[in-house]
Design a protein around this motif. Structure first.
Motif, PDB file in Angstrom:
ATOM      1  N   UNK A 166     -59.570 -23.805   7.380  1.00 49.58           N
ATOM      2  CA  UNK A 166     -58.466 -24.652   8.195  1.00 49.58           C
ATOM      3  C   UNK A 166     -56.870 -23.727   7.442  1.00 49.58           C
ATOM      4  N   UNK A 167     -56.307 -22.767   7.405  1.00 46.25           N
ATOM      5  CA  UNK A 167     -55.462 -21.826   6.886  1.00 46.25           C
ATOM      6  C   UNK A 167     -54.615 -22.038   7.439  1.00 46.25           C
ATOM      7  N   UNK A 168     -53.479 -22.328   7.706  1.00 37.72           N
ATOM      8  CA  UNK A 168     -52.261 -21.800   8.359  1.00 37.72           C
ATOM      9  C   UNK A 168     -51.155 -20.715   7.657  1.00 37.72           C
ATOM     10  N   UNK A 169     -49.966 -20.968   8.954  1.00 38.77           N
ATOM     11  CA  UNK A 169     -49.670 -19.197   8.540  1.00 38.77           C
ATOM     12  C   UNK A 169     -49.156 -19.557   6.802  1.00 38.77           C
ATOM     13  N   UNK A 170     -48.603 -20.135   6.122  1.00 40.55           N
ATOM     14  CA  UNK A 170     -48.207 -20.768   5.020  1.00 40.55           C
ATOM     15  C   UNK A 170     -49.074 -20.029   4.252  1.00 40.55           C
ATOM     16  N   UNK A 171     -50.043 -20.316   4.632  1.00 38.06           N
ATOM     17  CA  UNK A 171     -51.086 -19.436   3.592  1.00 38.06           C
ATOM     18  C   UNK A 171     -50.751 -18.143   2.871  1.00 38.06           C
ATOM     19  N   UNK A 172     -50.053 -17.692   3.883  1.00 39.13           N
ATOM     20  CA  UNK A 172     -49.901 -15.940   3.699  1.00 39.13           C
ATOM     21  C   UNK A 172     -49.068 -15.674   2.681  1.00 39.13           C
ATOM     22  N   UNK A 173     -50.122 -14.847   0.939  1.00 39.12           N
ATOM     23  CA  UNK A 173     -49.714 -14.493   0.354  1.00 39.12           C
ATOM     24  C   UNK A 173     -50.576 -13.689  -0.431  1.00 39.12           C
ATOM     25  N   UNK A 195     -48.694 -15.821  -4.587  1.00 37.45           N
ATOM     26  CA  UNK A 195     -47.459 -14.896  -3.995  1.00 37.45           C
ATOM     27  C   UNK A 195     -47.251 -14.586  -3.100  1.00 37.45           C
ATOM     28  N   UNK A 196     -45.785 -15.639  -2.248  1.00 40.94           N
ATOM     29  CA  UNK A 196     -45.692 -15.640  -0.983  1.00 40.94           C
ATOM     30  C   UNK A 196     -44.099 -14.624  -1.022  1.00 40.94           C
ATOM     31  N   UNK A 197     -44.178 -13.433  -0.058  1.00 41.39           N
ATOM     32  CA  UNK A 197     -42.560 -12.562   0.060  1.00 41.39           C
ATOM     33  C   UNK A 197     -41.528 -13.492  -0.227  1.00 41.39           C
ATOM     34  N   UNK A 198     -40.679 -12.952  -1.466  1.00 45.28           N
ATOM     35  CA  UNK A 198     -39.195 -13.566  -1.641  1.00 45.28           C
ATOM     36  C   UNK A 198     -39.735 -15.658  -2.178  1.00 45.28           C
ATOM     37  N   UNK A 199     -40.628 -15.585  -2.772  1.00 38.30           N
ATOM     38  CA  UNK A 199     -40.846 -17.122  -2.886  1.00 38.30           C
ATOM     39  C   UNK A 199     -41.829 -16.708  -5.016  1.00 38.30           C
ATOM     40  N   UNK A 200     -41.920 -17.994  -5.821  1.00 38.41           N
ATOM     41  CA  UNK A 200     -42.007 -17.180  -6.836  1.00 38.41           C
ATOM     42  C   UNK A 200     -43.955 -17.773  -6.584  1.00 38.41           C
ATOM     43  N   UNK A 201     -44.554 -16.711  -7.522  1.00 40.45           N
ATOM     44  CA  UNK A 201     -46.596 -17.401  -8.169  1.00 40.45           C
ATOM     45  C   UNK A 201     -46.374 -18.694  -8.237  1.00 40.45           C
ATOM     46  N   UNK A 202     -47.475 -19.215  -7.854  1.00 42.83           N
ATOM     47  CA  UNK A 202     -47.715 -20.858  -7.789  1.00 42.83           C
ATOM     48  C   UNK A 202     -49.216 -20.868  -7.778  1.00 42.83           C
ATOM     49  N   UNK A 203     -48.796 -22.149  -8.310  1.00 44.83           N
ATOM     50  CA  UNK A 203     -51.004 -22.511  -8.395  1.00 44.83           C
ATOM     51  C   UNK A 203     -51.500 -22.302  -7.299  1.00 44.83           C
ATOM     52  N   UNK A 204     -52.822 -22.451  -7.695  1.00 45.90           N
ATOM     53  CA  UNK A 204     -53.352 -22.570  -5.516  1.00 45.90           C
ATOM     54  C   UNK A 204     -54.447 -23.679  -6.249  1.00 45.90           C
ATOM     55  N   UNK A 205     -55.613 -22.724  -7.228  1.00 45.03           N
ATOM     56  CA  UNK A 205     -56.627 -23.604  -7.666  1.00 45.03           C
ATOM     57  C   UNK A 205     -56.768 -23.551  -9.917  1.00 45.03           C
ATOM     58  N   UNK A 206     -57.342 -23.641 -10.003  1.00 48.04           N
ATOM     59  CA  UNK A 206     -57.832 -23.576 -11.524  1.00 48.04           C
ATOM     60  C   UNK A 206     -58.840 -24.886 -12.322  1.00 48.04           C
ATOM     61  N   UNK A 207     -60.146 -23.755 -11.915  1.00 51.35           N
ATOM     62  CA  UNK A 207     -61.756 -24.665 -12.728  1.00 51.35           C
ATOM     63  C   UNK A 207     -61.571 -24.606 -14.079  1.00 51.35           C
ATOM     64  N   UNK A 208     -61.420 -25.426 -14.646  1.00 50.92           N
ATOM     65  CA  UNK A 208     -62.366 -25.065 -16.599  1.00 50.92           C
ATOM     66  C   UNK A 208     -62.989 -25.568 -17.226  1.00 50.92           C
TER      67      UNK A 208
END
Length: 115
Positions: A84-91, A39-52
Motif C-alpha cells: 500500500x505504498x504512498x507517494x510520501x514513502x518516496x525516500x 530520508x526524503x529530499x529536504x527532510x531528516x532521516x527517520x526511523x521506519x522499523x527496527x527488529x531487535x
C-alpha cells in the motif's frame, strides 16, 4: 569489519508493493538489532522499523499496517515488505544494524512511489 548490502527498491505506483533486503556479512558475533531508516529530499532521516534480538519490532506510526519487517537469522538478512505504498514513502531507504555493539549503515536504496 562488517558490511551491509541492500537490494530491492525502485519505482512503484501508489498502492503498489516493493520488497527490500539487507544482508550483513563479515566478522559477525552478535546482531543486536537490524532495521531501516529513510530520508526524503529536504527532510531528516527517520526511523521506519527496527527488529531487535528476541523479535520485538518498533514501527514508525506512518508505516504501521503497511510495512512488515522479517528476518532470516541463518542468512543474517532482514527484509522489508512494503505494501500500500504512498507517494510520501518516496525516500532513500537505509539499512542499519547494531552488530558486535557497533552501529553500521548500508549505502541506501532509492524507493520512488509515483504514478
Amino acid at each position: 569489519q562488517v558490511q551491509l548490502v541492500e537490494s530491492g527498491g525502485g519505482l512503484a505506483q501508489p498502492g503498489g508493493s516493493l520488497r527490500l533486503s539487507c544482508a550483513a556479512s563479515g566478522s559477525i558475533f552478535r546482531i543486536n538489532a537490524m532495521g531501516w531508516y529513510r530520508q526524503a529530499p529536504g527532510k531528516e532521516r527517520e526511523l521506519v522499523v527496527l527488529i531487535i534480538t528476541g523479535g520485538t519490532t518498533n514501527y514508525a506510526d506512518s508505516v504501521k499496517g503497511r510495512f512488515t519487517i522479517s528476518r532470516d537469522n541463518a542468512k543474517n538478512t532482514v527484509y522489508l515488505q512494503m505494501n500500500s505504498l504512498k507517494p510520501e514513502d518516496t525516500a532513500v531507504y537505509y539499512c542499519t544494524a547494531n552488530i558486535n555493539a557497533r552501529n553500521y549503515w548500508g549505502q541506501g536504496t532509492q524507493v520512488t512511489v509515483s504514478s
